[in-house]
Write a protein that holds these residues in place. Structure first.
Motif, mmCIF file in Angstrom:
data_model
loop_
_atom_site.group_PDB
_atom_site.id
_atom_site.type_symbol
_atom_site.label_atom_id
_atom_site.label_comp_id
_atom_site.label_asym_id
_atom_site.label_seq_id
_atom_site.Cartn_x
_atom_site.Cartn_y
_atom_site.Cartn_z
ATOM 1 N N HIS A 83 83.852 -0.311 14.995
ATOM 2 C CA HIS A 83 83.861 -1.407 15.975
ATOM 3 C C HIS A 83 84.794 -2.478 15.355
ATOM 4 O O HIS A 83 85.293 -3.062 16.146
ATOM 5 C CB HIS A 83 82.579 -1.903 16.137
ATOM 6 C CG HIS A 83 81.352 -1.115 16.515
ATOM 7 N ND1 HIS A 83 80.134 -1.278 16.561
ATOM 8 C CD2 HIS A 83 81.587 0.384 17.251
ATOM 9 C CE1 HIS A 83 79.413 -0.413 17.376
ATOM 10 N NE2 HIS A 83 80.280 0.530 17.526
ATOM 11 N N ARG A 97 80.036 3.345 12.003
ATOM 12 C CA ARG A 97 80.182 2.864 13.353
ATOM 13 C C ARG A 97 80.592 1.251 13.037
ATOM 14 O O ARG A 97 81.456 0.863 14.133
ATOM 15 C CB ARG A 97 78.996 2.969 14.046
ATOM 16 C CG ARG A 97 78.664 4.350 14.573
ATOM 17 C CD ARG A 97 79.768 5.219 14.863
ATOM 18 N NE ARG A 97 80.247 4.573 16.371
ATOM 19 C CZ ARG A 97 81.335 4.893 16.756
ATOM 20 N NH1 ARG A 97 82.337 5.691 16.055
ATOM 21 N NH2 ARG A 97 81.744 4.323 17.918
ATOM 22 N N GLU A 118 76.558 0.134 22.733
ATOM 23 C CA GLU A 118 76.104 1.105 21.618
ATOM 24 C C GLU A 118 75.217 0.422 20.498
ATOM 25 O O GLU A 118 74.519 1.133 19.791
ATOM 26 C CB GLU A 118 77.624 1.593 20.857
ATOM 27 C CG GLU A 118 77.372 2.524 19.735
ATOM 28 C CD GLU A 118 78.713 3.034 19.290
ATOM 29 O OE1 GLU A 118 78.628 3.634 17.796
ATOM 30 O OE2 GLU A 118 79.604 2.618 19.698
ATOM 31 N N HIS A 174 72.015 1.637 18.290
ATOM 32 C CA HIS A 174 71.881 1.398 16.905
ATOM 33 C C HIS A 174 70.504 0.709 16.671
ATOM 34 O O HIS A 174 69.794 0.935 15.541
ATOM 35 C CB HIS A 174 73.058 0.677 16.128
ATOM 36 C CG HIS A 174 74.386 1.369 16.367
ATOM 37 N ND1 HIS A 174 75.256 0.715 16.098
ATOM 38 C CD2 HIS A 174 74.613 2.661 16.830
ATOM 39 C CE1 HIS A 174 76.292 1.604 16.174
ATOM 40 N NE2 HIS A 174 75.988 2.963 16.674
#
Length: 198
Positions: free
Chosen positions: A169, A165, A64, A68
């Motif tokens: 995380h 995000r 991910e 980003h």
């Protein structure tokens, strides 16, 4: 093996160039707490993680972070696309332009180039997960700082998504730390290891 979808994780549609903002946001490409370091950190750490469920989390989040990185590059690209030499000079973007034209290159907002020294991979599950928790908080703080400076809603919207995000995380790494602590045999737990008492 990954499947790559040819779309951004979250849309980036910036209609007004602004190289001053680009100079700040580029830090999340190649800065010490940026997405490049995050992806490299987690994708490297997964190999020595002894617990499959945590390895899976490192792989998921590392992947991910690459998405980003792609978003940050899209933001910087759209903020600097088709700038005239006069706009480049007025904005203070000339030093970057001389070295890289308008291509994307990983550096911090300070101009410091990206370096692998911005992240750690120790092979110790507890050490690595604490590194990861701290990294997510530093990235969140960087996004907070960017949002304090950036008022353009077209730029702030994807930055807010990225900030959120980082929080997710952080939570996932907290869950991972609990998994590791629950699975460690007391003889191997970092606070007590008879191997070091000899």
């Amino acid at each position: 093996m990954w499947n790559y979808e040819k779309r951004l994780q979250y849309p980036v549609k910036i209609t007004q160039t602004n190289p001053k903002i680009a100079q700040v946001i580029i830090t999340q490409f190649g800065g010490p707490d940026g997405e490049l370091s995050a992806s490299m950190r987690y994708l490297a750490q997964r190999y020595t993680m002894p617990y499959k469920e945590v390895t899976g989390i490192l792989t998921d989040i590392g992947t991910e972070e690459l998405a980003h990185l792609e978003m940050i590059c899209a933001i910087v690209y759209q903020l600097t696309k088709d700038l005239s030499p006069e706009e480049i000079e007025r904005s203070g973007f000339a030093p970057y332009y001389v070295d890289h034209t308008l291509a994307l290159w990983p550096q911090a907002a300070s101009g410091t180039p990206w370096s692998a020294t911005t992240f750690q991979s120790k092979g110790d599950p507890i050490t690595d997960l604490h590194e990861d928790l701290a990294a997510e908080q530093k990235a969140r703080t960087t996004y907070d700082n960017i949002l304090r400076l950036v008022k353009d809603p077209e730029v702030a919207d994807p930055i807010r998504f990225l900030r959120q995000r980082e929080i997710v995380h952080y939570q996932r790494f907290g869950e991972s730390l609990r998994i590791v602590q629950d699975k460690l045999d007391s003889k191997n737990f970092y606070a007590f290891n008879p191997e070091f008492d000899k």
